[in-house]
Design a protein around this motif. Structure first.
Motif, PDB file in Angstrom:
ATOM      1  N   VAL A 168       0.918  -1.260  -0.278  1.00 45.81           N
ATOM      2  CA  VAL A 168      -0.054   0.021  -0.070  1.00 45.81           C
ATOM      3  C   VAL A 168       0.918   1.246  -0.102  1.00 45.81           C
ATOM      4  CG1 VAL A 168      -1.689   1.469   1.440  1.00 45.81           C
ATOM      5  CG2 VAL A 168      -1.945  -1.050   1.230  1.00 45.81           C
ATOM      6  N   ASP A 183      -6.533   2.326   4.627  1.00 49.33           N
ATOM      7  CA  ASP A 183      -5.506   1.198   4.342  1.00 49.33           C
ATOM      8  C   ASP A 183      -4.404   1.923   4.260  1.00 49.33           C
ATOM      9  OD1 ASP A 183      -7.723  -0.437   3.980  1.00 49.33           O
ATOM     10  OD2 ASP A 183      -7.492  -0.843   1.878  1.00 49.33           O
ATOM     11  N   LYS A 186      -3.453   2.432   8.069  1.00 51.90           N
ATOM     12  CA  LYS A 186      -3.299   1.189   8.928  1.00 51.90           C
ATOM     13  C   LYS A 186      -1.894   0.742   8.633  1.00 51.90           C
ATOM     14  CE  LYS A 186      -4.860  -3.758   9.210  1.00 51.90           C
ATOM     15  NZ  LYS A 186      -5.820  -4.477   8.500  1.00 51.90           N
TER      16      LYS A 186
END
Length: 198
Positions: A168, A183, A186
């Protein structure tokens, strides 16, 4: 707020303003004693060095607010517009080297108001009455994610080229990420957490 003007050659006067207000890097410990999540800039100059004796106390403002909110707002506006009521530091730069006087903006916030301060603007707050303030820095996924993540990693000493990154974050850094912002957050916190446990 103190605005950095554009110079004749089109470059920003950000460095000039930073020098004039004698700014320095201020780490803010948001994770633990050894891991900085963010860091900002600070100056010990103040726009509110001396409070004139005729300014009501915070308690008096709270009482007046209950009795006459419109009068309270008018008094606060008058104070905000006067450098005689709240006097800046003696070394405050009322004139900039090679420039005109700095542009100063004053705002009186009412309950529920949101104030957005542009990037690179020095700002300071002064609460005349009892208040609660919540501040945040916004980073938009498409526009700011790469810059914000790079800044965080540089601040904590994480080498994005030498260390393994979650996919990511790799996509954010090569500007190909199209997924949800949560995301990114995170993955970022996973990397920061692993640094704290090493």
């Amino acid at each position: 707020a103190l605005k950095a003007q554009k110079s004749i050659d089109g470059c920003s006067d950000v460095a000039l303003i930073d020098d004039v207000v004698k700014s320095y890097r201020l780490p803010s410990v948001a994770w633990d004693e050894n891991l900085y999540l963010s860091s900002g800039w600070q100056s010990d100059m103040t726009l509110f060095s001396i409070r004139n004796e005729d300014i009501p106390s915070a308690e008096a403002f709270a009482t007046l607010e209950d009795e006459n909110p419109n009068q309270t707002l008018e008094i606060m506006k008058a104070i905000a517009m006067s450098t005689e009521k709240l006097t800046p530091s003696l070394d405050f730069p009322f004139h900039l080297p090679g420039n005109d006087a700095p542009t100063l903006f004053t705002v009186v916030q009412k309950p529920g108001d949101l104030l957005v301060i542009p990037a690179f603007w020095w700002h300071q707050t002064y609460a005349l009455g009892p208040s609660v303030a919540i501040a945040s820095q916004r980073g938009g996924t498409q526009r700011d994610a790469k810059r914000v993540i790079t800044h965080i990693f540089e601040t904590v000493g994480f080498d994005i080229h030498a260390n393994e990154l979650p996919s990511v974050l790799k996509k954010v850094l090569d500007e190909s990420y199209t997924g949800p912002a949560r995301d990114i957050t995170k993955a970022l916190f996973e990397v920061l957490s692993s640094m704290g446990s090493e």
